[in-house]
Structures are given as structure tokens and as C-alpha cells.
Design a protein around this motif. Structure first.
Motif, PDB file in Angstrom:
ATOM      1  N   GLY A   1      -4.511  -2.067   5.027  1.00 58.34           N
ATOM      2  CA  GLY A   1      -5.827  -2.665   4.052  1.00 58.34           C
ATOM      3  C   GLY A   1      -7.151  -1.878   4.637  1.00 58.34           C
ATOM      4  O   GLY A   1      -8.388  -2.223   3.770  1.00 58.34           O
TER       5      GLY A   1
ATOM      6  N   SER B   1      -5.194  -0.617  -1.027  1.00 59.54           N
ATOM      7  CA  SER B   1      -4.942  -2.373  -0.653  1.00 59.54           C
ATOM      8  C   SER B   1      -5.291  -2.973  -1.920  1.00 59.54           C
ATOM      9  O   SER B   1      -6.116  -2.568  -2.581  1.00 59.54           O
ATOM     10  CB  SER B   1      -6.191  -2.716   1.103  1.00 59.54           C
ATOM     11  OG  SER B   1      -7.216  -2.573   0.362  1.00 59.54           O
TER      12      SER B   1
ATOM     13  N   GLU C   1       0.929  -1.054  -0.252  1.00 52.47           N
ATOM     14  CA  GLU C   1       0.043  -0.217  -0.405  1.00 52.47           C
ATOM     15  C   GLU C   1       0.783   1.464   0.410  1.00 52.47           C
ATOM     16  O   GLU C   1       0.999   2.301  -0.659  1.00 52.47           O
ATOM     17  CB  GLU C   1      -1.170  -0.325   1.188  1.00 52.47           C
ATOM     18  CG  GLU C   1      -2.035  -1.144   1.501  1.00 52.47           C
ATOM     19  CD  GLU C   1      -2.891  -1.166   2.372  1.00 52.47           C
ATOM     20  OE1 GLU C   1      -4.097  -0.491   2.435  1.00 52.47           O
ATOM     21  OE2 GLU C   1      -2.644  -2.056   3.257  1.00 52.47           O
TER      22      GLU C   1
END
Length: 127
Positions: free
Chosen positions: A111, A116, A27
Motif C-alpha cells: 500500500g 497500490s 503492486e
């Protein structure tokens, strides 16, 4: 003679309660890539458009002030100044907006960002 540094005191270590998970490396890399792309495009575009506008304005002003030889030096000075102004005017806001997005991603839990895998590969098209 230089004195040897004292070894670090374990009591000075950061409190483990202050540590929190941040976005994953994937990410972070995606966010940094997007930041570099957005900022690079903005700075290049601002510099180019600023140069073009500055060239025209500088040439016009230079020709008015010293009609015989002022056009070329005015155009060069105007293009240089226009490139600087264009870079700052277009690149500055982009730096602020894209930089805030990058920092938000770097400080978010894994996440939970738009970078993500779940959000990145399955982005919904704009309606």
C-alpha cells in the motif's frame, strides 16, 4: 556411493525479526509490467535509431574507403554496430532507472507504492 544430506538445522533458520512485509502481489505485477514496457520500448527505440544512424555512417565511410564495393558492406557493418551501440546507450540508463524503481517497489510495504490501488486508480493529473 553418495552420502545422504544432513537435515537442515532449525538453528540455521533466518531470524524472524528480519522478515518484513513487502508490496502486495498486485503492486509487484504492476511494477514488473511497467518495467518490462519501459525497458522494451527503450531497447527497441535505441536499436532502431542506432541502426539507422549506423547505416548512414557505415555507408559513407565504406564508400570513402573503397568507392566501388565498400558502400554495401560498410552500410551493413555500420547498421549492425549502430544497433548494438544504440541498444546499450538507450537501454542501459533505462535499465538502471526502471530497475531501481522496480526494486524499490518490490521492497516496499503493501500500500505504500504508486502501484497500490489507492494511488494507482486515483492518480492526480500533472499540474
Amino acid at each position: 556411493m553418495v552420502a545422504a544430506a544432513d537435515p537442515p538445522d532449525p538453528a540455521d533458520a533466518p531470524d524472524p525479526g528480519l522478515v518484513h512485509p513487502v508490496a502486495s502481489q498486485v503492486e509487484n505485477q504492476r511494477a514488473m509490467g511497467e518495467f518490462a514496457t519501459e525497458f522494451g520500448i527503450a531497447v527497441t527505440t535505441g536499436g532502431f535509431i542506432g541502426s539507422a544512424i549506423g547505416l548512414g555512417v557505415g555507408a559513407a565511410v565504406g564508400c570513402v574507403i573503397v568507392p566501388a564495393v565498400g558502400c554495401i558492406p560498410g552500410a551493413l557493418s555500420g547498421a549492425s554496430l549502430g544497433a548494438i551501440i544504440g541498444t546499450l546507450v538507450v537501454g542501459g540508463p533505462t535499465l538502471a532507472i526502471s530497475g531501481a524503481d522496480l526494486i524499490t517497489t518490490l521492497n516496499s510495504p503493501p500500500g505504500s507504492t504508486r502501484w497500490s490501488d489507492e494511488n494507482y486508480y486515483y492518480q492526480k493529473p500533472a499540474s
